[in-house]
Structure formats: C-alpha cells, structure tokens
Design an enzyme around this catalytic site. Structure first.
Site, PDB file in Angstrom:
ATOM      1  N   ARG A  92       0.809  -1.208   0.000  1.00 26.96           N
ATOM      2  CA  ARG A  92       0.000   0.000   0.000  1.00 26.96           C
ATOM      3  C   ARG A  92       0.852   1.271   0.000  1.00 26.96           C
ATOM      4  O   ARG A  92       0.579   2.223  -0.736  1.00 26.96           O
ATOM      5  CB  ARG A  92      -0.904  -0.014   1.248  1.00 26.96           C
ATOM      6  CG  ARG A  92      -1.711   1.251   1.480  1.00 26.96           C
ATOM      7  CD  ARG A  92      -2.849   1.377   0.507  1.00 26.96           C
ATOM      8  NE  ARG A  92      -3.518   2.652   0.620  1.00 26.96           N
ATOM      9  CZ  ARG A  92      -4.518   3.040  -0.159  1.00 26.96           C
ATOM     10  NH1 ARG A  92      -4.946   2.244  -1.094  1.00 26.96           N
ATOM     11  NH2 ARG A  92      -5.083   4.207  -0.018  1.00 26.96           N
ATOM     12  N   ARG A 121      -9.218   1.700   1.710  1.00 26.45           N
ATOM     13  CA  ARG A 121      -8.284   2.793   1.939  1.00 26.45           C
ATOM     14  C   ARG A 121      -8.120   3.553   0.627  1.00 26.45           C
ATOM     15  O   ARG A 121      -7.125   3.430  -0.067  1.00 26.45           O
ATOM     16  CB  ARG A 121      -6.931   2.249   2.435  1.00 26.45           C
ATOM     17  CG  ARG A 121      -7.038   1.645   3.819  1.00 26.45           C
ATOM     18  CD  ARG A 121      -5.702   1.128   4.320  1.00 26.45           C
ATOM     19  NE  ARG A 121      -5.326  -0.115   3.670  1.00 26.45           N
ATOM     20  CZ  ARG A 121      -4.197  -0.776   3.930  1.00 26.45           C
ATOM     21  NH1 ARG A 121      -3.342  -0.288   4.803  1.00 26.45           N
ATOM     22  NH2 ARG A 121      -3.922  -1.907   3.319  1.00 26.45           N
ATOM     23  N   PRO A 122      -9.129   4.333   0.252  1.00 24.73           N
ATOM     24  CA  PRO A 122      -9.134   4.972  -1.055  1.00 24.73           C
ATOM     25  C   PRO A 122      -8.079   6.069  -1.171  1.00 24.73           C
ATOM     26  O   PRO A 122      -7.585   6.596  -0.179  1.00 24.73           O
ATOM     27  CB  PRO A 122     -10.551   5.545  -1.153  1.00 24.73           C
ATOM     28  CG  PRO A 122     -10.962   5.779   0.265  1.00 24.73           C
ATOM     29  CD  PRO A 122     -10.322   4.675   1.050  1.00 24.73           C
ATOM     30  N   MET A 123      -7.771   6.403  -2.427  1.00 23.70           N
ATOM     31  CA  MET A 123      -6.797   7.458  -2.716  1.00 23.70           C
ATOM     32  C   MET A 123      -7.450   8.825  -2.855  1.00 23.70           C
ATOM     33  O   MET A 123      -6.779   9.799  -3.180  1.00 23.70           O
ATOM     34  CB  MET A 123      -6.072   7.109  -4.019  1.00 23.70           C
ATOM     35  CG  MET A 123      -5.135   5.930  -3.935  1.00 23.70           C
ATOM     36  SD  MET A 123      -3.622   6.348  -3.043  1.00 23.70           S
ATOM     37  CE  MET A 123      -2.897   7.555  -4.141  1.00 23.70           C
ATOM     38  N   LEU A 125      -8.543  11.184  -0.912  1.00 27.79           N
ATOM     39  CA  LEU A 125      -8.035  12.321  -0.142  1.00 27.79           C
ATOM     40  C   LEU A 125      -6.690  12.798  -0.682  1.00 27.79           C
ATOM     41  O   LEU A 125      -6.417  14.002  -0.709  1.00 27.79           O
ATOM     42  CB  LEU A 125      -7.912  11.950   1.331  1.00 27.79           C
ATOM     43  CG  LEU A 125      -9.213  11.606   2.061  1.00 27.79           C
ATOM     44  CD1 LEU A 125      -8.944  11.267   3.515  1.00 27.79           C
ATOM     45  CD2 LEU A 125     -10.211  12.765   1.972  1.00 27.79           C
ATOM     46  N   ASP A 304      -3.656  -0.721  14.674  1.00 25.30           N
ATOM     47  CA  ASP A 304      -2.614  -1.715  14.428  1.00 25.30           C
ATOM     48  C   ASP A 304      -2.295  -2.562  15.659  1.00 25.30           C
ATOM     49  O   ASP A 304      -1.531  -3.524  15.563  1.00 25.30           O
ATOM     50  CB  ASP A 304      -1.326  -1.028  13.948  1.00 25.30           C
ATOM     51  CG  ASP A 304      -1.360  -0.719  12.463  1.00 25.30           C
ATOM     52  OD1 ASP A 304      -2.313  -1.153  11.785  1.00 25.30           O
ATOM     53  OD2 ASP A 304      -0.429  -0.048  11.964  1.00 25.30           O
TER      54      ASP A 304
END
Length: 417
Positions: A92, A121-123, A125, A304
């Site tokens: 990623r 977890r889109p791009m 932004l 995490d």
C-alpha cells in the site's frame, strides 16, 4: 512457503530492543526523491515492505544500498516517472512516491496500490489535495497520472485524518509556490518524524503532531541524513507478549509517549507497565482482567494493536468489548482465534470476547500483518503446539520476530517448506 511452529506455556523474561519504525521509514525513503543526491537513513528495519519500497526507488532510477540497518538512497539519476503495477500491488505505501515525484519532476504515473486487505483505503483524499494544489489528475484502467507545471500552496481540509494523505500532501507541498495548510491532518509520530527529515533537507514545515500543518514552499531540497524513530507497534506487540505470558520484559529503544493509550489499557488489565526515558518494563503474573477497547486515530488506541490486544483478551477474566472504528475488515483473525478455543462473537464492527481459561494449539493462517502477530501471541499461551501459515504477511512488519521472542524464552521456530 514458510511457517511458524510455536509451543506455548513459557513465561517471557529478559531484555529486548524494538527496531526502527516501518511506518516512519517508508515515507522517509519516498521523501529522498525530493532532493538530488545521496541521503542516508539509519535504523531502517529489514522487512518485506521496506524491500518493496527500495525496489520502487530503484525502478525509478535511484541507486539504493543497504548495509545492516542503514539504507543509502542516491536520487541523482531518476530516469522514469512510472511505477509499474507489479510493484504497486505488493504494498500500500508504495503510493507515497506520488507526492514527491510530482513535486520534483512535475509528473508521475502509478497504479492503485495493494497491501493488506483490512478495509477500504481509497486514494481520494490524496488526489483531492493534489488537485487543490493545481495538479491535473487522470485515472484510467487502474492507473493514476498526475501532472502539473507548477504546484501552488493552498488550504486543504482532509475529510478524515488520513496518515497516507497527510504524508503525500506534505511531500508535494514542500516544493510548491506559496504556503500550504493541511487541516484535520493526522497526528501520528511517524508524521512528526517525516517533518524532521524534510526540514533537514531544507523544507519549512511546522505543526506535525497537531491537526494543522503549515508548509512554506521552497525552491529546492538537498539530501540529508536521519535516524528513524522506534517502531511503536513492534514495541506494543512485545508489551502484549509479556502481558499474555505473565512475563517480565524490559523493552529498549522506545518512546513511551508514543504508546500511552496501549499502556493505559494494559494497566487496566492488572499488568504493570513502567516507562523510563527510552525503555518500558512490562510485568504480568497475576490474573488479566477484561477491559473494553475502541480504536481511534492517534493518540487514541491504535488500530494496528487491536488484533494483538484481542489475543490478550481471549484469556482474560471476564467479558471485553473491542470496537474497530478505522478499518471495516479488520476482524479476520477472529475465526483463527476461535480455532484455538477463543470465545468471540462479532456484531458489525464490534467483538464481544468472553475470556477462556486456556487456548489450544491449532493450525491457523495469518490473513494480514497484525492478524498474524495476534496469532503468535495466542500461540505463546496455548496448550500443545500451534502452526501459523502464511507468515510472509508477518514479515512485512516484524524484523526477525521469532528471534526476539526466542531470546525471551518463547519456543518458536521458522520452518521452510
């Protein structure tokens, strides 16, 4: 294919050093692209994800060399502006070259990145911020091309405090004309470390660690030398390992302020946590009490550490509730913990864990990096032996974890098959 074979029951004792931060090393390695010449980065862990980032930099034309835990990156001969799909799908964080390549060379093409399948977890932004700075973005056939003859400082409000977007936009803004404000920025320590490195290269950045970062653009950056911060997630995993085994472990090379939320929850369970300047001692031995956890952006409880803490709660006295607010697909370890005898019920983004008196060894599979770490922790207290398959996921984020745990008394070996 490699596996871990673990025989539980040993109480961990001794001293162990946490390595350098993976999540700080990756953006700092990408940031080396911003200056022409040789940067030197120290205490970089020897991990699969780091190797992939080195391959990405080499693909772009950089000369990259590792000696022990020091990586030298010479970016004076960048000769391509495209990152191929095969490399991007491996990790990623490979998308972190987007900001620095656009800033320095004014154009870059990447594919949509891969990584652990723990949720969306889109791009968007990242791309929204770059567009506000004047970049032209084209998305076709799974590829992203960004171009701009000149990036201009602007005000960017992030709809959520995304770590990756904050880092990418910081790196793009350092060479933009004028001042950029990133509002609702992520506050993670790794972003502070990135700011320190960029400022050593000649950038003018203030505010990392707060929700507003101010970047005054400069005309050029120079290579720099830097030592990355300790890995707070590796340290946290070792802390939970001490707690779950009722052990007594001193962890060195840590920054205690970076894991205060985890330390507070461990104390709630009855475990002793004693931080010093750059060490933390974790001592268990008594019954572990059940506590509730809700993941939050930093400085809250880290997503995490959610799987590892769940492993601890499977053998706690009482019932605990763990709520995941960051990633919608981060409970894949639940089914594997159940195979070991855990009593866990999933309701949407919440798990209800009833502690059991013992876990049993089983053949289980690591579905992602932190899920794999959770299975190791559960295996340390399980009766009989446990086999953990697909440990290549674990190697993405832990440097020789079996050696560190083995030095503390764990019975764990890596099997090559």
């Amino acid at each position: 294919m490699q596996k871990y074979m673990i025989v539980g029951g040993n109480r961990l004792q001794g001293r162990v050093r946490a390595g350098g931060s993976k999540n700080a090393s990756l953006p700092i390695l990408a940031a080396c692209l911003l200056g022409s010449g040789r940067s030197i980065i120290h205490d970089v862990p020897n991990l699969k994800d780091i190797t992939v980032m080195m391959e990405v930099l080499q693909h772009l034309g950089a000369t990259v060399k590792r000696e022990g835990n020091t990586i030298t990156v010479d970016t004076g001969s960048i000769d391509t502006f495209d990152v191929n799909e095969e490399l991007m799908r491996k990790m990623r964080a490979s998308n972190l070259v987007l900001g620095p390549m656009l800033a320095r060379f004014r154009k870059v093409t990447i594919s949509h990145p891969g990584g652990c399948n723990i949720g969306t977890r889109p791009m968007n932004l990242h791309l929204k911020g770059l567009k506000l700075m004047g970049a032209e973005i084209k998305e076709r056939y799974g590829y992203i091309t960004a171009e701009s003859p000149t990036l201009a400082g602007t005000e960017i409000y992030l709809d959520m405090p995304s770590v990756g977007a904050t880092e990418n936009l910081m790196m793009a803004a350092v060479l933009a004309k004028g001042t950029t404000l990133i509002k609702n920025s992520a506050k993670e320590p790794e972003i502070v470390d990135l700011q320190i490195f960029l400022n050593r290269m000649g950038a003018d950045i203030k505010g990392a660690g707060t929700d507003v970062i101010k970047i005054n653009g400069v005309s050029s950056l120079c290579p720099a030398e830097h030592t990355v911060i300790p890995d707070r997630i590796e340290a946290g995993t070792l802390m939970v390992a001490a707690a779950v085994t009722g052990g007594d472990v001193l962890i060195t090379n840590v920054i205690p302020e970076h894991f205060e939320a985890l330390a507070a929850k461990l104390r709630e369970t009855g475990v002793e946590v004693t931080p010093e300047e750059d060490t933390v001692r974790v001592k268990g031995g008594g019954p572990v009490g059940a506590v509730d956890v809700r993941t939050q952006p930093y400085p809250g409880f880290p997503t995490d550490m959610q799987p590892q803490f769940m492993a601890l709660m499977t053998v706690a006295q009482g019932t605990s509730i763990i709520t995941e607010t960051i990633f919608e697909n981060r409970f894949k370890h639940v089914s594997e913990l159940r195979r070991m005898g855990a009593d866990i019920k999933v309701e949407g983004q919440t798990t209800i864990i009833k502690g059991v008196s013992k876990l049993s060894g089983a053949v289980v599979e690591a579905s992602d990096l932190r899920a794999g770490a959770a299975l190791i922790l559960a295996a340390l207290v399980a009766e009989d032996g446990t086999v953990i398959e697909n440990i290549e996921h674990i190697d993405r984020g832990y440097d020789r974890l079996e050696k560190k745990l083995g030095a503390l008394g764990a019975r764990i070996i890596r099997v090559h098959s």
